[in-house]
Motif scaffolding. Structure first.
Motif, PDB file in Angstrom:
ATOM      1  N   LYS A  38      -1.662  35.234  11.339  1.00 38.92           N
ATOM      2  CA  LYS A  38      -2.052  35.645  12.684  1.00 38.92           C
ATOM      3  C   LYS A  38      -2.767  36.994  12.696  1.00 38.92           C
ATOM      4  N   ILE A  39      -3.520  37.257  11.643  1.00 44.41           N
ATOM      5  CA  ILE A  39      -4.400  38.428  11.620  1.00 44.41           C
ATOM      6  C   ILE A  39      -5.611  38.110  12.491  1.00 44.41           C
ATOM      7  N   ILE A  40      -5.982  39.015  13.360  1.00 42.06           N
ATOM      8  CA  ILE A  40      -7.175  38.800  14.193  1.00 42.06           C
ATOM      9  C   ILE A  40      -8.409  38.885  13.298  1.00 42.06           C
ATOM     10  N   ALA A  41      -9.236  37.867  13.327  1.00 41.44           N
ATOM     11  CA  ALA A  41     -10.385  37.797  12.424  1.00 41.44           C
ATOM     12  C   ALA A  41     -11.629  37.335  13.175  1.00 41.44           C
ATOM     13  N   PHE A  42     -12.777  37.760  12.670  1.00 41.14           N
ATOM     14  CA  PHE A  42     -14.068  37.293  13.178  1.00 41.14           C
ATOM     15  C   PHE A  42     -14.731  36.454  12.099  1.00 41.14           C
ATOM     16  N   LYS A  61       2.348  40.280   1.922  1.00 39.07           N
ATOM     17  CA  LYS A  61       3.296  41.315   1.531  1.00 39.07           C
ATOM     18  C   LYS A  61       3.527  42.299   2.687  1.00 39.07           C
ATOM     19  N   SER A  62       4.778  42.736   2.823  1.00 40.74           N
ATOM     20  CA  SER A  62       5.145  43.601   3.945  1.00 40.74           C
ATOM     21  C   SER A  62       4.405  44.933   3.922  1.00 40.74           C
ATOM     22  N   GLU A  63       3.970  45.393   2.726  1.00 42.46           N
ATOM     23  CA  GLU A  63       3.254  46.650   2.639  1.00 42.46           C
ATOM     24  C   GLU A  63       1.750  46.488   2.866  1.00 42.46           C
ATOM     25  N   ILE A  64       1.251  45.248   2.885  1.00 44.94           N
ATOM     26  CA  ILE A  64      -0.181  45.006   3.057  1.00 44.94           C
ATOM     27  C   ILE A  64      -0.507  44.426   4.427  1.00 44.94           C
ATOM     28  N   LEU A  65       0.319  43.500   4.913  1.00 44.12           N
ATOM     29  CA  LEU A  65       0.029  42.812   6.165  1.00 44.12           C
ATOM     30  C   LEU A  65      -0.160  43.768   7.349  1.00 44.12           C
ATOM     31  N   PRO A  66       0.689  44.801   7.523  1.00 50.07           N
ATOM     32  CA  PRO A  66       0.453  45.731   8.651  1.00 50.07           C
ATOM     33  C   PRO A  66      -0.906  46.429   8.573  1.00 50.07           C
ATOM     34  N   LEU A  67      -1.381  46.723   7.345  1.00 48.21           N
ATOM     35  CA  LEU A  67      -2.693  47.350   7.198  1.00 48.21           C
ATOM     36  C   LEU A  67      -3.795  46.399   7.687  1.00 48.21           C
ATOM     37  N   LEU A  68      -3.672  45.140   7.349  1.00 53.85           N
ATOM     38  CA  LEU A  68      -4.672  44.154   7.757  1.00 53.85           C
ATOM     39  C   LEU A  68      -4.644  43.902   9.261  1.00 53.85           C
ATOM     40  N   LYS A  69      -3.460  43.993   9.834  1.00 52.50           N
ATOM     41  CA  LYS A  69      -3.334  43.732  11.273  1.00 52.50           C
ATOM     42  C   LYS A  69      -3.715  44.927  12.140  1.00 52.50           C
ATOM     43  N   ASN A  70      -3.431  46.123  11.630  1.00 53.14           N
ATOM     44  CA  ASN A  70      -3.557  47.298  12.502  1.00 53.14           C
ATOM     45  C   ASN A  70      -4.669  48.272  12.132  1.00 53.14           C
ATOM     46  N   ASP A  71      -5.022  48.343  10.843  1.00 51.55           N
ATOM     47  CA  ASP A  71      -5.909  49.421  10.394  1.00 51.55           C
ATOM     48  C   ASP A  71      -7.332  48.989  10.071  1.00 51.55           C
ATOM     49  N   VAL A  72      -7.617  47.681  10.032  1.00 51.44           N
ATOM     50  CA  VAL A  72      -8.976  47.214   9.728  1.00 51.44           C
ATOM     51  C   VAL A  72      -9.346  46.077  10.687  1.00 51.44           C
ATOM     52  N   VAL A  73     -10.631  45.810  10.761  1.00 53.58           N
ATOM     53  CA  VAL A  73     -11.123  44.630  11.465  1.00 53.58           C
ATOM     54  C   VAL A  73     -11.558  43.624  10.405  1.00 53.58           C
ATOM     55  N   LEU A  74     -10.918  42.481  10.393  1.00 50.31           N
ATOM     56  CA  LEU A  74     -11.197  41.467   9.372  1.00 50.31           C
ATOM     57  C   LEU A  74     -12.374  40.587   9.803  1.00 50.31           C
ATOM     58  N   ILE A  75     -13.383  40.505   8.926  1.00 56.57           N
ATOM     59  CA  ILE A  75     -14.501  39.574   9.131  1.00 56.57           C
ATOM     60  C   ILE A  75     -14.506  38.601   7.954  1.00 56.57           C
ATOM     61  N   SER A  76     -14.123  37.372   8.199  1.00 53.21           N
ATOM     62  CA  SER A  76     -14.068  36.348   7.151  1.00 53.21           C
ATOM     63  C   SER A  76     -15.288  35.451   7.269  1.00 53.21           C
ATOM     64  N   LEU A  77     -16.122  35.450   6.239  1.00 51.38           N
ATOM     65  CA  LEU A  77     -17.348  34.656   6.225  1.00 51.38           C
ATOM     66  C   LEU A  77     -17.176  33.497   5.243  1.00 51.38           C
ATOM     67  N   TYR A  78     -17.211  32.272   5.755  1.00 50.72           N
ATOM     68  CA  TYR A  78     -16.978  31.079   4.935  1.00 50.72           C
ATOM     69  C   TYR A  78     -18.298  30.570   4.370  1.00 50.72           C
ATOM     70  N   VAL A  79     -18.464  30.695   3.063  1.00 43.49           N
ATOM     71  CA  VAL A  79     -19.737  30.326   2.434  1.00 43.49           C
ATOM     72  C   VAL A  79     -19.875  28.816   2.237  1.00 43.49           C
ATOM     73  N   ASP A  80     -18.804  28.059   2.473  1.00 43.36           N
ATOM     74  CA  ASP A  80     -18.898  26.594   2.335  1.00 43.36           C
ATOM     75  C   ASP A  80     -18.793  25.886   3.690  1.00 43.36           C
ATOM     76  N   ASP A  81     -19.066  26.636   4.756  1.00 41.77           N
ATOM     77  CA  ASP A  81     -19.058  26.033   6.098  1.00 41.77           C
ATOM     78  C   ASP A  81     -20.285  25.136   6.240  1.00 41.77           C
ATOM     79  N   LYS A  82     -20.066  23.823   6.378  1.00 41.73           N
ATOM     80  CA  LYS A  82     -21.164  22.851   6.369  1.00 41.73           C
ATOM     81  C   LYS A  82     -21.787  22.621   7.745  1.00 41.73           C
ATOM     82  N   ARG A  83     -21.326  23.306   8.754  1.00 43.45           N
ATOM     83  CA  ARG A  83     -21.928  23.136  10.075  1.00 43.45           C
ATOM     84  C   ARG A  83     -23.365  23.670  10.072  1.00 43.45           C
TER      85      ARG A  83
END
Length: 689
Positions: free
Chosen positions: A547-551, A590-612
């Protein structure tokens, strides 16, 4: 000195990451078969530890190899399917599917027939995925130069030398290294023999695959045998046992002849059903069955067929073959002799089709998904279970007295089979949804459907629900009660799956955990933090793993990061990337990494195999690589290649709110402490700017 050493290590790390990986080298050749017929041969040499995937690898895992024969219309005909060398089969516990892949070498062949005698060349586009610690989406274009096609067929079959794939002198073009392309001086047979040579490790994997294939066939046989036994207990078959056995024991003249006739009757049943399995394999081909089973269209067709069968078993209607067939067969069965006994067996198959047809159809559908001779093995198991009682009771007629009487319990068996058919149907619909990535039948919905089906089945067995062919119940038998309790327990077992339980008992049936509204369960808690609170998602954002907010769009993610004043974690990933999933499941969680991903960065996940496909206005030709960018995955892959000179996933970069790099990119980093240090270093650099 330490600072200099650190700088050197950082530089080495950057150089090791900023490179285009190309672990597959290709050699192509063209063989002339006749005046206008040719065979295109494409040999792949794969670097050690890398895997390239078969055209027929099942959906839900790595991406298959796909061939596209350019400008074929009006110029040449592609004869049959592209053949490939032997692949290795291995279970992937991340995606929960078998994967078919090549190690060290792979060979593909395609026969073509030229219709345009002026044609000078044939271009073949191949798209494939290759994985080790990282996964790479690759594509190549091969150009086969054709010799002059004469009006008259030449007497001598000649071989054309190897032609290298099309290349362009562009700095980042992922084309074949022409130094790897060798002229074929030896006959094709020797070249094929060289290609077939594998390492000892490869041979061991092939042996393991054969052992696994044998186990798979035995599993199909056993389940088919159980299906045949279930068919025996239906109203269409069970009453026929005492009638048929009595005929053989009384009408054959002697006990010995009666036993012989009964045995031949049983063997005839086996021959009839095995012939049906052979017919299926003969029509579609052993190798093509698996390809059909992984097709979206055929998965949807299988779903419709199984729902149709389930409705029949539940009493909506009866599936019967034309009465004229039964009449004609009965006329032949009325005669004497061995042939008459065979027609008696055929008559049983036709008359009992309303009960056996749905079971046979389901077995054939499921066996077809395994490919090869599985349909034949399945029909052998099914028919053996049907034939065995007729032969045994002929040998021991006294056992007939111990048979239970026909009655309403047979309708219960039939309805129970209907519930099973209905549950199985959704497996095939789920396969189609996974391939199309529609997210209509995610894990929670699939499990909810199964809970509803099995709970209804339990209520039916408890006598709370009656179906069209049932008689009123004053009580239920002990056997039916026990069955109802077993189904109830299984239903209760399924319920925690809605909250993220792995449900290992049915592993492989529902969609994987990653294909879910909430991949780690509703109310998932990590490090004391729960996700049950209501959150408002930013515009254009989605929930990613944990449930990390991602773009999933770069520009929109950067715009939000600028607004939020946070650094960006740029994640080049893929739906079919195994190590991307491993990073998300074992490192990001991991409990020491997940809070950083949720609170301290904006995640942008780019899927290179998206066939749309991109909209027409957004399609373009890459100025750097010269490739046509048609899909969303093409766009992000081109972005990664042109900006970072890297084409492997996973690939992580930390950017500032303006989209500028602020640390050295990293790839697959299974060491959580190392990844945490890298992540915290990027966040610290951002805060200090």
């Amino acid at each position: 000195m330490k600072k200099n050493l650190f700088f050197i290590l950082l530089l080495i790390s950057w150089i090791s990451q900023a490179q285009l990986l190309d672990p597959v080298k290709w050699k192509t050749s063209l063989t002339k078969i006749s005046n206008n017929e040719f065979e295109l041969v494409m040999n792949a040499t794969i670097e050690p530890e890398w895997h390239m995937y078969s055209q027929y690898t099942p959906d839900g895992g790595a991406l298959p190899t796909v061939f596209e024969y350019k400008e074929a219309k009006g110029n040449y005909t592609v004869v049959g399917k592209t053949s490939e060398s032997k692949y290795i089969k291995e279970y992937n516990d991340i995606f929960e599917v078998d994967e078919y892949f090549f190690s060290n070498t792979a060979q593909f062949k395609q026969k073509i027939k030229v219709t345009n005698t002026q044609l000078k060349e044939i271009k073949v586009y191949v798209e494939y995925q290759v994985c080790k610690e990282q996964c790479i989406q690759q594509d190549k274009t091969f150009t086969f130069k054709l010799p002059e096609i004469k009006e008259e067929k030449p007497a001598v079959v000649e071989e054309v030398k190897t032609i290298a794939p099309e290349t362009e002198a562009k700095p980042l073009e992922l084309e074949i290294d022409t130094t790897e392309v060798a002229v074929i001086e030896e006959p094709v047979g020797k070249e094929e023999a060289k290609t077939a040579v594998a390492t000892e490790e490869h041979k061991d994997l092939v042996k393991a695959e054969k052992r696994e294939e044998k186990r798979s066939l035995w599993t199909i046989f056993i389940f088919a045998f159980l299906g045949g036994f279930a068919a025996l207990l239906t109203p269409c078959v069970f009453p026929m046992i005492p009638l048929t056995v009595s005929f053989f024991t009384k009408q054959s003249g002697s006990r010995e002849k009666g036993i012989m006739n009964a045995v031949f009757y049983g063997l005839s049943i086996i021959v009839i059903y095995v012939a049906l399995g052979s017919l299926i394999v003969g029509i579609f081909g052993a190798d093509s069955l698996n390809a059909l089973s992984t097709s979206v269209i055929f998965n949807i067709i299988f779903f419709i067929i199984l729902v149709f069968f389930a409705a029949s078993f539940l009493g909506a209607f009866e599936i019967v073959l034309p009465q004229s067939w039964a009449n004609k067969v009965d006329m032949q069965a009325g005669k004497s002799g061995i042939l008459a006994i065979f027609f008696m067996a055929l008559a049983l198959a036709i008359v009992s089709f309303s009960c056996t047809g749905p079971i046979v159809g389901t077995l054939l559908v499921e066996a077809s998904s395994k490919g090869g001779i599985a349909p034949i093995v399945g029909m052998l198991g099914f028919s053996s279970a049907i034939a065995l009682p007729f032969m045994l009771f002929a040998l021991f007629p006294g056992w007939l007295n111990s048979l239970p009487k026909s009655g309403g319990w047979m309708n219960t068996v039939k309805a129970s089979l209907g519930f099973l058919e209905l549950a199985m149907a959704f497996k095939f619909l789920s396969n189609a949804d996974l391939v199309l990535q529609l997210h209509w039948l995610e894990r929670e919905i699939f499990i909810a459907i199964w809970i509803a089906i099995f709970a209804t089945w339990a209520f039916y067995l408890f006598g709370k629900i009656t179906l069209p062919h049932d008689s009123p119940l004053s009580h239920i038998s002990v056997g039916r009660l026990f069955m109802a309790l077993i189904i109830s327990i299984f239903t209760i077992y399924l319920i925690p799956g809605l909250w993220g339980a792995p449900l290992k008992v049915i592993s492989g049936f529902p969609p994987p955990m990653t294909y879910s509204e909430s991949p780690y369960g509703v109310g998932y808690t990590n490090g004391g933090e729960t996700t049950t609170t209501t959150e408002v998602l930013p515009e254009h954002a989605h929930y990613g793993p944990h449930k990390i907010i991602a773009f999933h769009d770069y520009d929109k993610g950067v715009a939000y990061a600028k607004q939020a004043g946070k650094p960006i974690l740029l994640d080049f990933t893929g739906h079919a990337c195994v190590n991307c999933r491993k990073m998300e499941e074992h490192v990001w969680s991991k409990s020491e990494i997940l809070p950083l991903l949720k609170n301290d960065v904006v995640l942008i996940s780019l899927y290179v195999d998206d066939k749309r496909e991109l909209e027409e206005k957004d399609k373009y030709t890459s100025p750097e690589t010269g490739k046509e960018i048609k899909t969303i995955g093409n766009k992000w892959s081109d972005f990664q290649i042109t900006r970072y000179q890297n084409n492997a996933q996973p690939f992580y970069v930390i950017l500032d709110a303006e989209g500028k790099d602020i640390n050295t990119p990293v790839g697959y980093t299974p060491d959580a402490d190392e990844y945490k240090t890298w992540l915290e270093g990027g966040i610290k650099t951002f805060k200090e700017k």
